[in-house]
Scaffold this active site. Structure first.
Site, mmCIF file in Angstrom:
data_model
loop_
_atom_site.group_PDB
_atom_site.id
_atom_site.type_symbol
_atom_site.label_atom_id
_atom_site.label_comp_id
_atom_site.label_asym_id
_atom_site.label_seq_id
_atom_site.Cartn_x
_atom_site.Cartn_y
_atom_site.Cartn_z
ATOM 1 N N TYR A 21 93.632 -3.586 89.001
ATOM 2 C CA TYR A 21 92.878 -3.920 87.787
ATOM 3 C C TYR A 21 93.627 -3.560 86.502
ATOM 4 C CZ TYR A 21 88.923 -5.104 90.697
ATOM 5 O OH TYR A 21 88.110 -5.712 91.615
ATOM 6 N N TYR A 149 79.197 -2.622 95.435
ATOM 7 C CA TYR A 149 80.609 -3.014 95.455
ATOM 8 C C TYR A 149 81.030 -3.195 96.911
ATOM 9 C CZ TYR A 149 85.621 -3.158 95.106
ATOM 10 O OH TYR A 149 86.937 -3.560 95.227
HETATM 11 C C1 LIG Z 1 86.656 0.235 98.697
HETATM 12 C C2 LIG Z 1 85.482 -0.486 99.217
HETATM 13 C C3 LIG Z 1 85.601 -1.776 99.756
HETATM 14 C C4 LIG Z 1 86.899 -2.535 99.773
HETATM 15 O O1 LIG Z 1 87.888 -1.922 100.551
HETATM 16 P P1 LIG Z 1 89.430 -2.293 100.297
HETATM 17 O O2 LIG Z 1 90.153 -1.512 101.347
HETATM 18 O O3 LIG Z 1 89.741 -1.867 98.893
HETATM 19 O O4 LIG Z 1 89.559 -3.747 100.476
HETATM 20 C C5 LIG Z 1 84.459 -2.367 100.259
HETATM 21 N N1 LIG Z 1 83.274 -1.741 100.236
HETATM 22 C C6 LIG Z 1 83.128 -0.502 99.740
HETATM 23 C C7 LIG Z 1 81.786 0.160 99.763
HETATM 24 C C8 LIG Z 1 84.213 0.170 99.201
HETATM 25 O O5 LIG Z 1 84.062 1.388 98.668
#
Ligand SMILES: *Cc1c(COP(=O)(O)O)cnc(C)c1O
Length: 432
Positions: A21, A149
């Site tokens: 980002y 997220y």
């Molecule tokens: C970090 C995260 C993701 C994504 O994982 P990446 O390894 O960055 O692709 C998905 N869901 C949650 C809850 C996360 O904290």
């Protein structure tokens, strides 16, 4: 090659290398890390920082861990990688065994994915294929809650918070899913059924087009670092059962002890149909994630079109190095020290972050498991705040209005104190 970044290297970094980002034309400064051990990061200039981030929830056992190092080195000497199509190997089988044993009992079918986002993609595919194979291809939407997220790939983005989810730019091309109001009650509040009204209504009105509900159990991470009432999750499970909708729990941030339970869904005694894990899976050594489904999901998919295959298969699926380190990491978890460690961190965070309460710059202090959050009244200025924190000898990476830490479980009390002292000092500075 001397393993230190020259000013030339840093210049090249700023001109040619994207960081998470960031802008390539308006880059923020980066701090060159030379080595890391335990809960300490050492910069190229020799300065040592206490790590408050566990490299985004991942390095739970601390850095440069002898057992993890050994697992990685031994595996590298034997088999670093081989394709997973038509081939299997001990590290993958052992990892699946451990995951099946550790996760709540009905979860027993494992898909190894290369990152958290991919494991979310796979979970969504599983839910969609499940519905297709029941002749319910009309059930092809997802329902989630605001403030979530789930990752940066497209299907994952489509269920991140539509406002704060960092993906507003892509709204036009993302599939449209349903968003319930975020839960408002915290684990400390008295439960009130009204908190789930929004989700309940959306589910009642749309279950015929819903494949699954996806959410982060009890802790919403990158979407806002919020903790919600476990009964909310319990109700979600009940509603999913009533309305014939699958439940996907994204445990990528919360899995492996961070919240005080091995998996956050255990706070609500809930077992999802599909669970995603990642981040801490390899103790922060390398990228690996998994999507774990209940047998009934796997069996239903198995009756689907195309011979019942789950339609996913990344090149580096089941990478032996990652699987071997993950096995070693889960073995450390199995020793059980994480329970006292997380409980001790939690108590210390409660005690020491309470000092931030009442400062004018502080909106709210909240702690859950080994996660400490100070929500500020105003967003922080990133570059200068980061520099100031580094000067204090700590690695804390604030985000908007959120000053938060989730340190390695092995952090010592005096190291944790350095982190909370720095957070307090920053809040005092902002309040004066
Ligand atoms: C970090 C995260 C993701 C994504 O994982 P990446 O390894 O960055 O692709 C998905 N869901 C949650 C809850 C996360 O904290």
């Amino acid at each position: 090659m001397v393993n230190i970044c020259t000013s030339d290297d840093l210049q090249f970094d700023q001109t040619h290398l994207w960081h998470p980002y960031t802008s390539l034309t308006n880059p923020l400064p980066c701090y060159p890390v030379n080595s890391a051990s335990g809960a300490t990061l050492t910069l190229d200039d020799g300065r040592q920082l206490v790590d408050g981030m566990s490299s985004w929830w991942a390095a739970i056992h601390g850095y440069n861990h002898p057992q993890l190092n050994q697992a990685l080195q031994q595996q590298a000497a034997q088999l670093s990688h081989v394709m997973f199509g038509g081939i299997t190997h001990k590290p993958a089988v052992e990892l699946a065994r451990r995951l099946v044993a550790m996760t709540p009992a009905p979860l027993d079918a494992v898909f190894l994915a290369d990152s958290g986002s991919v494991s979310v993609e796979v979970a969504i595919k599983m839910a969609l294929q499940y519905q297709v194979s029941r002749q319910r291809s009309d059930k092809n939407m997802l329902l989630t809650v605001r403030g979530g997220y789930h990752g940066d790939t497209f299907a994952a983005m489509s269920v991140c918070d539509p406002v704060n989810g960092m993906h507003g730019l892509f709204q036009g091309v993302l599939p449209k899913h349903l968003f319930a109001d975020a839960p408002t009650l915290t684990p400390h509040d008295r439960w009130d059924e009204r908190d789930i009204d929004s989700l309940r209504t959306l589910l009642e009105n749309n279950h015929n087009s819903l494949a699954a509900i996806i959410l982060e159990p009890v802790v919403q991470g990158a979407g806002g670092m919020r903790f919600y009432h476990p009964t909310y999750l319990k109700r979600v499970r009940e509603l999913c059962d009533q309305h014939d909708v699958l439940l996907i729990c994204d445990e990528i941030a919360t899995g492996f002890g961070r919240t005080g339970k091995l998996f956050a869904c255990e706070h609500a005694d809930v077992v999802p149909d599909i669970m995603c894990v990642g981040k801490a899976l390899t103790g922060g050594y390398m990228t690996l994630a998994a999507t774990i489904a209940q047998r009934h999901v796997a069996e239903q998919i198995g009756q689907g079109p195309g011979g019942g295959s789950l339609m996913h298969g990344p090149t580096f699926m089941g990478n032996p190095l990652a699987c071997a380190v993950a096995c070693a990491s889960l073995d450390i978890i199995a020793e059980g020290h994480w329970q006292q460690q997380v409980a001790a961190i939690s108590q210390q965070l409660e005690r020491e972050l309470a000092r931030c309460n009442g400062l004018t710059a502080v909106n709210q202090v909240r702690v859950f498991g080994a996660i400490g959050v100070v929500e500020l009244a105003e967003p922080l200025e990133m570059a200068s705040t980061q520099a100031w924190l580094v000067e204090q000898g700590v690695w804390i990476r604030p985000f908007g209005r959120l000053l938060y830490i989730m340190p390695p479980y092995i952090i010592e009390p005096d190291q944790l104190r350095r982190l909370t002292d720095a957070m307090l000092a920053l809040c005092q500075r902002l309040s004066s």
